[in-house]
Design a protein around this motif. Structure first.
Motif, PDB file in Angstrom:
ATOM      1  N   ARG A  15       8.894   0.250  -1.912  1.00  0.00           N
ATOM      2  CA  ARG A  15       8.857   0.167  -3.366  1.00  0.00           C
ATOM      3  C   ARG A  15       7.675  -0.701  -3.790  1.00  0.00           C
ATOM      4  O   ARG A  15       7.139  -1.470  -3.011  1.00  0.00           O
ATOM      5  CB  ARG A  15      10.155  -0.466  -3.898  1.00  0.00           C
ATOM      6  N   ALA A  16       7.304  -0.582  -5.071  1.00  0.00           N
ATOM      7  CA  ALA A  16       6.144  -1.312  -5.575  1.00  0.00           C
ATOM      8  C   ALA A  16       6.314  -2.813  -5.393  1.00  0.00           C
ATOM      9  O   ALA A  16       5.371  -3.508  -4.980  1.00  0.00           O
ATOM     10  CB  ALA A  16       5.908  -0.977  -7.041  1.00  0.00           C
ATOM     11  N   ASP A  17       7.510  -3.352  -5.681  1.00  0.00           N
ATOM     12  CA  ASP A  17       7.700  -4.793  -5.546  1.00  0.00           C
ATOM     13  C   ASP A  17       7.657  -5.220  -4.084  1.00  0.00           C
ATOM     14  O   ASP A  17       7.140  -6.294  -3.749  1.00  0.00           O
ATOM     15  CB  ASP A  17       9.022  -5.232  -6.200  1.00  0.00           C
ATOM     16  N   ARG A  19       5.901  -3.674  -1.717  1.00  0.00           N
ATOM     17  CA  ARG A  19       4.490  -3.633  -1.315  1.00  0.00           C
ATOM     18  C   ARG A  19       3.747  -4.852  -1.834  1.00  0.00           C
ATOM     19  O   ARG A  19       2.892  -5.416  -1.144  1.00  0.00           O
ATOM     20  CB  ARG A  19       3.828  -2.346  -1.850  1.00  0.00           C
ATOM     21  N   HIS A  20       4.084  -5.265  -3.045  1.00  0.00           N
ATOM     22  CA  HIS A  20       3.444  -6.443  -3.630  1.00  0.00           C
ATOM     23  C   HIS A  20       3.766  -7.687  -2.804  1.00  0.00           C
ATOM     24  O   HIS A  20       2.873  -8.495  -2.496  1.00  0.00           O
ATOM     25  CB  HIS A  20       3.910  -6.626  -5.066  1.00  0.00           C
TER      26      HIS A  20
END
Length: 220
Positions: A15-17, A19-20
């Motif tokens: 998910r984007a978070d 990956r962040h």
């Protein structure tokens, strides 16, 4: 040897978070390893990344995994440098450029030596990468020796000696370490040549590094 392309690179499918968080952890690890070496506690890396230790371990289950991924870019760069050295039509120039460029990378990053010399089991053994790199280094050495430019008694293991010697220069700041590394490397390369350069063709030494005797007693 260039890293083989992977269909499932680390971080794919997150998910984007997630990956962040993974990117922040890797950036914090690279910064910490470059400044202090690879013995930086995982807790300190998590704190600098702004994540919890549990989050770090979800992304990187072992310390080896974190170190390996943090230095993946440097490993790929080293593999590219080795390939470029082998492709150089001038055997001596190819050998010299390999030593100079790898030593410069090492001087910029205090954690690089431990990772490059595979202090962590399996760090460079993925898909036989270490064996391929060692074979290519031996090929580079033999090529320069056959050309009569590299002394006949030079052994590929001497590159490890160069890295170990160069590693001692990383205690100062990056500017000082790079200057010292360039000068040390220039001295060593002159000693590796099979014959001295023709009159008027020798390369001048890089400028002296800003070093003092007291630095022998300074801690990391």
């Amino acid at each position: 040897m260039p890293a083989q392309p992977s269909r499932n690179r680390p971080g794919d499918g997150l998910r984007a978070d997630a990956r962040h968080n993974r990117a922040r952890i890797l950036q914090a690890a690279r910064t910490a390893y470059a400044a202090h070496g690879i013995d930086v506690p995982v807790t300190a890396i998590a704190r600098h990344a702004g994540v919890g230790v549990a989050t770090l371990y979800r992304r990187f289950p072992t310390r080896d995994a974190l170190v390996s991924e943090a230095f993946a870019e440097q490993f790929r760069a080293c593999a590219a440098v080795l390939d470029e050295a082998l492709a150089d039509p001038d055997p001596w120039h190819g050998f010299r450029s390999l030593v100079e460029r790898v030593c410069a990378m090492q001087a910029r990053d205090r954690g690089f030596t431990a990772a490059f010399l595979a202090r962590f089991p399996g760090l460079l053994d993925h898909e036989g990468e270490r064996e391929r790199a060692e074979a290519k280094l031996a090929q580079l050495v033999r090529r320069a020796q056959r050309a009569g430019s590299l002394r006949a008694d030079f052994d590929p293991s001497d590159v490890v000696l160069v890295l170990l010697a160069n590693n001692g220069l990383s205690k100062g700041g990056e500017h000082s370490a790079l200057a010292a590394s360039r000068r040390l490397t220039a001295y060593l390369l002159e000693s590796f040549r099979a014959v001295p350069p023709a009159p008027g063709t020798s390369r001048a030494l890089p400028p002296p590094a800003p070093l003092e005797l007291r630095q022998l007693h300074d801690g990391p």
